[in-house]
Design a protein around this motif. Structure first.
Motif, mmCIF file in Angstrom:
data_model
loop_
_atom_site.group_PDB
_atom_site.id
_atom_site.type_symbol
_atom_site.label_atom_id
_atom_site.label_comp_id
_atom_site.label_asym_id
_atom_site.label_seq_id
_atom_site.Cartn_x
_atom_site.Cartn_y
_atom_site.Cartn_z
ATOM 1 N N ALA A 69 0.875 -1.181 0.000
ATOM 2 C CA ALA A 69 0.000 0.000 0.000
ATOM 3 C C ALA A 69 0.908 1.226 0.000
ATOM 4 O O ALA A 69 1.495 1.577 1.031
ATOM 5 N N ILE A 70 1.036 1.849 -1.167
ATOM 6 C CA ILE A 70 2.022 2.918 -1.352
ATOM 7 C C ILE A 70 1.729 4.119 -0.455
ATOM 8 O O ILE A 70 2.626 4.649 0.207
ATOM 9 N N ASN A 71 0.445 4.548 -0.407
ATOM 10 C CA ASN A 71 0.093 5.728 0.397
ATOM 11 C C ASN A 71 0.439 5.535 1.872
ATOM 12 O O ASN A 71 0.823 6.461 2.576
ATOM 13 N N ILE A 75 3.437 -2.964 3.852
ATOM 14 C CA ILE A 75 3.432 -4.158 3.003
ATOM 15 C C ILE A 75 2.784 -5.304 3.779
ATOM 16 O O ILE A 75 2.962 -5.412 4.987
ATOM 17 N N HIS A 76 1.975 -6.077 3.085
ATOM 18 C CA HIS A 76 1.333 -7.228 3.734
ATOM 19 C C HIS A 76 1.585 -8.452 2.881
ATOM 20 O O HIS A 76 1.350 -8.442 1.679
ATOM 21 N N GLU A 77 2.120 -9.515 3.524
ATOM 22 C CA GLU A 77 2.281 -10.745 2.755
ATOM 23 C C GLU A 77 1.455 -11.853 3.374
ATOM 24 O O GLU A 77 1.249 -11.883 4.591
ATOM 25 N N PHE A 78 0.947 -12.724 2.538
ATOM 26 C CA PHE A 78 0.036 -13.758 3.043
ATOM 27 C C PHE A 78 0.097 -14.998 2.162
ATOM 28 O O PHE A 78 0.464 -14.938 0.992
ATOM 29 N N SER A 79 -0.285 -16.108 2.771
ATOM 30 C CA SER A 79 -0.355 -17.373 2.059
ATOM 31 C C SER A 79 -1.756 -17.521 1.475
ATOM 32 O O SER A 79 -2.737 -17.066 2.076
ATOM 33 N N LEU A 80 -1.873 -18.149 0.324
ATOM 34 C CA LEU A 80 -3.171 -18.261 -0.355
ATOM 35 C C LEU A 80 -4.080 -19.337 0.234
ATOM 36 O O LEU A 80 -5.236 -19.434 -0.138
ATOM 37 N N LEU A 86 -8.241 -10.252 8.988
ATOM 38 C CA LEU A 86 -7.354 -9.838 10.080
ATOM 39 C C LEU A 86 -8.173 -9.061 11.105
ATOM 40 O O LEU A 86 -9.029 -8.253 10.736
ATOM 41 N N GLU A 87 -7.897 -9.289 12.384
ATOM 42 C CA GLU A 87 -8.674 -8.616 13.429
ATOM 43 C C GLU A 87 -8.562 -7.099 13.353
ATOM 44 O O GLU A 87 -9.534 -6.381 13.480
ATOM 45 N N ASN A 88 -7.360 -6.611 13.158
ATOM 46 C CA ASN A 88 -7.176 -5.154 13.064
ATOM 47 C C ASN A 88 -6.888 -4.716 11.625
ATOM 48 O O ASN A 88 -6.236 -3.713 11.390
ATOM 49 N N GLY A 89 -7.379 -5.511 10.696
ATOM 50 C CA GLY A 89 -7.093 -5.213 9.288
ATOM 51 C C GLY A 89 -7.915 -4.049 8.776
ATOM 52 O O GLY A 89 -9.108 -3.955 9.062
ATOM 53 N N GLY A 90 -7.285 -3.164 8.047
ATOM 54 C CA GLY A 90 -8.008 -2.095 7.373
ATOM 55 C C GLY A 90 -8.054 -2.446 5.906
ATOM 56 O O GLY A 90 -8.806 -3.317 5.474
ATOM 57 N N TRP A 91 -7.178 -1.809 5.132
ATOM 58 C CA TRP A 91 -7.116 -2.054 3.689
ATOM 59 C C TRP A 91 -6.825 -3.522 3.358
ATOM 60 O O TRP A 91 -7.279 -4.044 2.346
ATOM 61 N N GLN A 92 -6.074 -4.186 4.256
ATOM 62 C CA GLN A 92 -5.699 -5.590 3.988
ATOM 63 C C GLN A 92 -6.932 -6.482 3.813
ATOM 64 O O GLN A 92 -6.962 -7.373 2.965
ATOM 65 N N ASN A 93 -7.964 -6.236 4.648
ATOM 66 C CA ASN A 93 -9.146 -7.109 4.601
ATOM 67 C C ASN A 93 -9.920 -7.012 3.286
ATOM 68 O O ASN A 93 -10.537 -7.984 2.855
ATOM 69 N N TYR A 94 -9.900 -5.842 2.659
ATOM 70 C CA TYR A 94 -10.584 -5.706 1.363
ATOM 71 C C TYR A 94 -9.913 -6.615 0.329
ATOM 72 O O TYR A 94 -10.576 -7.266 -0.478
ATOM 73 N N ILE A 95 -8.588 -6.646 0.373
ATOM 74 C CA ILE A 95 -7.839 -7.450 -0.599
ATOM 75 C C ILE A 95 -7.957 -8.942 -0.281
ATOM 76 O O ILE A 95 -8.252 -9.752 -1.160
ATOM 77 N N LEU A 96 -7.766 -9.288 0.986
ATOM 78 C CA LEU A 96 -7.901 -10.694 1.394
ATOM 79 C C LEU A 96 -9.308 -11.203 1.098
ATOM 80 O O LEU A 96 -9.487 -12.345 0.658
ATOM 81 N N PHE A 164 -15.468 -9.804 4.989
ATOM 82 C CA PHE A 164 -14.131 -9.509 5.516
ATOM 83 C C PHE A 164 -14.025 -8.126 6.162
ATOM 84 O O PHE A 164 -13.264 -7.934 7.094
ATOM 85 N N ALA A 165 -14.805 -7.155 5.640
ATOM 86 C CA ALA A 165 -14.769 -5.815 6.247
ATOM 87 C C ALA A 165 -15.935 -5.624 7.218
ATOM 88 O O ALA A 165 -15.964 -4.667 7.985
ATOM 89 N N GLY A 166 -16.918 -6.538 7.159
ATOM 90 C CA GLY A 166 -18.048 -6.481 8.102
ATOM 91 C C GLY A 166 -19.042 -5.379 7.817
ATOM 92 O O GLY A 166 -19.779 -4.944 8.695
#
Length: 381
Positions: A69-71, A75-80, A86-96, A164-166
């Protein structure tokens, strides 16, 4: 504006991942009229705008997928396998969420790298989350030749938001971002998820958004409460959704519901009518009527549906005396965010200066002002 953003994302991806990416641009959206009608299976009038998310994507040979996330410089890395929110995920949860929803369709993905950035103002109600979801699903669809239709893609985006974002959002944001057309708005039927495109010529007028830069805490609980009211009254009327109700129907159960609930449902019925009238005014090139419907919509949102706030009301009321502004209303869920204004092009400079000063004096804080153009939907660039 977007060329600069796209260039920045491309450069960042290359420096991080050392390969040439595929680039997707996914726009934010505005809604001209039709607020809170989407979850009542009604009509809305959104348009994609010339601000959005640029996303670079390419296949990866490593054991995990990576997203930069450039802005945010995160960086978030994850296994497929076994993707969870993620419990405290913001932007990450939209992608996951998007990846997980694709996998639910039985589609097997390989690892990939992403870098993305956006120029949608935060908290302005222009749906940066839908733009991000759409950019990811569109990017993955192109990269891995998944043959998903645009309709399938927006449902994946919507489910990602739900699961994922609820956020139990309607389909409007994802639809407008994906299907947007240049210089046009979409009359979207939220029941059938089909739309009619209206090319709009505002003549000597343009759209101006004013962001209050406030978000009152009420928003989440109030949104859910109003949704419950609409569903409860629909059940009482023995209909699927308030989209099917008339004022006469509502009057028959008036004694069985509170005055507040009556007013909320009345607003939905009237707003659905306004969306239809708004589309007719566009066909007749009646710009003055468009402005009148914006004011009527705001009055309903403020006094019947009770989702406005003092900052939004102040901005709308400040336009009423100005002959060079045809109409204004709050846009989005409410309790903060933006107003949308239909203003004479030659008046913009004076009005910006005037309203900024008035808002600062009244609330001791600054508002932000943006011009937007109606633009094309999610696409490869």
């Amino acid at each position: 504006m977007n060329k600069k953003l796209i260039k920045e994302v491309k450069k960042s991806f290359k420096s991080h991942f050392k390969t040439k990416p595929l680039i997707v641009f996914s726009p934010g959206r505005i809604n001209l009229i039709g607020e809170h009608t989407d979850y009542n299976e009604g009509f809305v009038f959104p348009a994609a705008i010339n601000k959005g998310i640029a996303l670079a994507i390419q296949k990866s040979t490593s054991k995990k997928s990576k997203v930069f996330a450039i802005n945010k410089e995160e960086i978030h890395e994850f296994s497929l396998d076994k993707i969870q929110p993620l419990e405290n995920g913001g932007w990450q949860n939209y992608i996951l969420g998007v990846v997980a929803e694709i996998q639910k369709k039985g589609i097997v993905l390989d690892n990939f790298n992403i870098a993305f950035a956006g120029n949608i103002p935060g908290g302005a109600g222009m749906s940066s989350s839908a733009a991000l979801e759409n950019s990811v699903v569109f990017g993955l669809n192109s990269l891995f030749n998944l043959s998903l239709s645009k309709k399938e893609m927006i449902l994946i985006s919507q489910n990602a938001e739900h699961n994922f974002a609820g956020v139990k959002c309607g389909i409007m944001d994802q639809y407008a971002s994906m299907f947007g057309k240049k210089e046009s708005a979409l009359l979207l039927d939220c029941r059938t998820v089909t739309s009619k495109t209206f090319k709009i010529d505002f003549n000597n007028y343009k759209l101006l958004l004013i962001n209050t830069n406030v978000k009152h805490d009420l928003s989440e609980s109030a949104y859910n409460n109003r949704r419950e009211v609409c569903e409860k009254v629909s059940h009482l009327l023995k209909i699927d959704a308030l989209r099917d109700a008339t004022r006469n129907d509502l009057d028959k159960v008036k004694s069985d519901i509170s005055e507040e609930d009556y007013q909320k449902c009345l607003y939905i019925i009237q707003e659905n009518e306004r969306v239809q009238l708004f589309s007719e005014a566009i066909e007749e090139n009646n710009i003055v009527s468009l402005g009148e419907y914006l004011y009527k919509s705001h009055n309903g949102l403020s006094t019947k549906y009770n989702v406005s706030c003092k900052e939004l009301d102040f901005l709308v009321d400040s336009t009423r005396e100005n002959q060079k502004i045809l109409g204004a209303r709050m846009m989005g869920g409410g309790f903060g965010g933006c107003t949308i204004n239909l203003i004479l092009k030659s008046e913009v400079k004076n009005f910006k200066k005037d309203i900024s000063q008035k808002f600062q004096n009244k609330f001791n804080r600054a508002c932000s002002i943006y011009s937007v153009k109606l633009s094309k939907g999610t696409r490869k660039v």
